[in-house]
Motif scaffolding. Structure first.
Motif, PDB file in Angstrom:
ATOM      1  N   PRO A  93       5.449  -0.209   9.513  1.00 37.74           N
ATOM      2  CA  PRO A  93       5.753  -1.326   8.609  1.00 37.74           C
ATOM      3  C   PRO A  93       4.924  -1.233   7.335  1.00 37.74           C
ATOM      4  O   PRO A  93       3.840  -0.651   7.326  1.00 37.74           O
ATOM      5  CB  PRO A  93       5.366  -2.559   9.425  1.00 37.74           C
ATOM      6  CG  PRO A  93       4.333  -2.085  10.381  1.00 37.74           C
ATOM      7  CD  PRO A  93       4.654  -0.641  10.666  1.00 37.74           C
ATOM      8  N   LYS A  94       5.461  -1.802   6.287  1.00 37.51           N
ATOM      9  CA  LYS A  94       4.762  -1.761   5.003  1.00 37.51           C
ATOM     10  C   LYS A  94       3.454  -2.525   5.113  1.00 37.51           C
ATOM     11  O   LYS A  94       3.383  -3.582   5.704  1.00 37.51           O
ATOM     12  CB  LYS A  94       5.638  -2.358   3.900  1.00 37.51           C
ATOM     13  CG  LYS A  94       6.848  -1.518   3.614  1.00 37.51           C
ATOM     14  CD  LYS A  94       7.680  -2.108   2.528  1.00 37.51           C
ATOM     15  CE  LYS A  94       8.883  -1.206   2.287  1.00 37.51           C
ATOM     16  NZ  LYS A  94       9.813  -1.769   1.346  1.00 37.51           N
ATOM     17  N   ARG A  95       2.423  -1.962   4.536  1.00 36.11           N
ATOM     18  CA  ARG A  95       1.089  -2.567   4.581  1.00 36.11           C
ATOM     19  C   ARG A  95       0.916  -3.436   3.336  1.00 36.11           C
ATOM     20  O   ARG A  95       0.786  -2.935   2.219  1.00 36.11           O
ATOM     21  CB  ARG A  95       0.035  -1.467   4.629  1.00 36.11           C
ATOM     22  CG  ARG A  95      -1.370  -1.970   4.750  1.00 36.11           C
ATOM     23  CD  ARG A  95      -2.326  -0.785   4.767  1.00 36.11           C
ATOM     24  NE  ARG A  95      -3.688  -1.229   4.685  1.00 36.11           N
ATOM     25  CZ  ARG A  95      -4.480  -1.388   5.733  1.00 36.11           C
ATOM     26  NH1 ARG A  95      -4.028  -1.144   6.940  1.00 36.11           N
ATOM     27  NH2 ARG A  95      -5.714  -1.788   5.584  1.00 36.11           N
ATOM     28  N   GLU A 136       0.810  -1.220   0.000  1.00 33.99           N
ATOM     29  CA  GLU A 136       0.000   0.000   0.000  1.00 33.99           C
ATOM     30  C   GLU A 136       0.842   1.269   0.000  1.00 33.99           C
ATOM     31  O   GLU A 136       0.532   2.215  -0.669  1.00 33.99           O
ATOM     32  CB  GLU A 136      -0.957   0.003   1.198  1.00 33.99           C
ATOM     33  CG  GLU A 136      -2.080  -0.988   1.050  1.00 33.99           C
ATOM     34  CD  GLU A 136      -2.943  -0.699  -0.158  1.00 33.99           C
ATOM     35  OE1 GLU A 136      -3.372   0.446  -0.351  1.00 33.99           O
ATOM     36  OE2 GLU A 136      -3.188  -1.639  -0.928  1.00 33.99           O
ATOM     37  N   SER A 137       1.916   1.284   0.793  1.00 33.48           N
ATOM     38  CA  SER A 137       2.744   2.487   0.848  1.00 33.48           C
ATOM     39  C   SER A 137       4.199   2.076   0.987  1.00 33.48           C
ATOM     40  O   SER A 137       4.562   1.407   1.943  1.00 33.48           O
ATOM     41  CB  SER A 137       2.340   3.371   2.027  1.00 33.48           C
ATOM     42  OG  SER A 137       3.232   4.453   2.130  1.00 33.48           O
TER      43      SER A 137
END
Length: 118
Positions: A79-81, A73-74
């Protein structure tokens, strides 16, 4: 790399289908994603009987076959989604999963009886 001694019949639809859907929890994972559980933690929570490691391995196999896709997502967020979604190929499996579910519910009494005998 491992080389099979006996060649697989990759012209057989059942063998090909089992390559994609065979393995623990793949059908349940696809059903969970279809129902809106897209994050790995959500998928794991929705399938209580499966360990997070097994879910992770099965997600990797479904990604390999192109049945699901992985979206970050981002890139800047920590943490990275991570989210998983069905691909058009994965969408074609939904009627099959629905039929398996219907068959299981239709014969639930017989199956449950056999399971309690074990």
């Amino acid at each position: 790399m491992y080389t099979r001694k006996i060649e697989e019949d990759l012209d057989c639809g059942l063998i090909l289908g089992m390559k994609v859907l065979g393995g623990k929890w793949k059908c349940c994972i696809l059903d969970a994603i279809h129902k809106g559980f897209t994050r790995p933690s959500e998928i794991t929570r929705s399938i209580r009987e499966a360990s997070p490691r097994v879910i992770e391995m099965q997600l990797a196999e479904l990604l390999f076959f192109g049945v699901i896709e992985k979206n970050l997502e981002s890139e800047q967020e920590y943490p990275k989604r991570t989210e998983y979604h069905l691909t058009p190929l994965g969408q074609t499996l939904l009627p099959i999963l629905s039929q398996i579910d219907a068959w299981g519910l239709q014969h639930a009494d017989i199956i449950k009886e056999r399971l309690t005998e074990v």
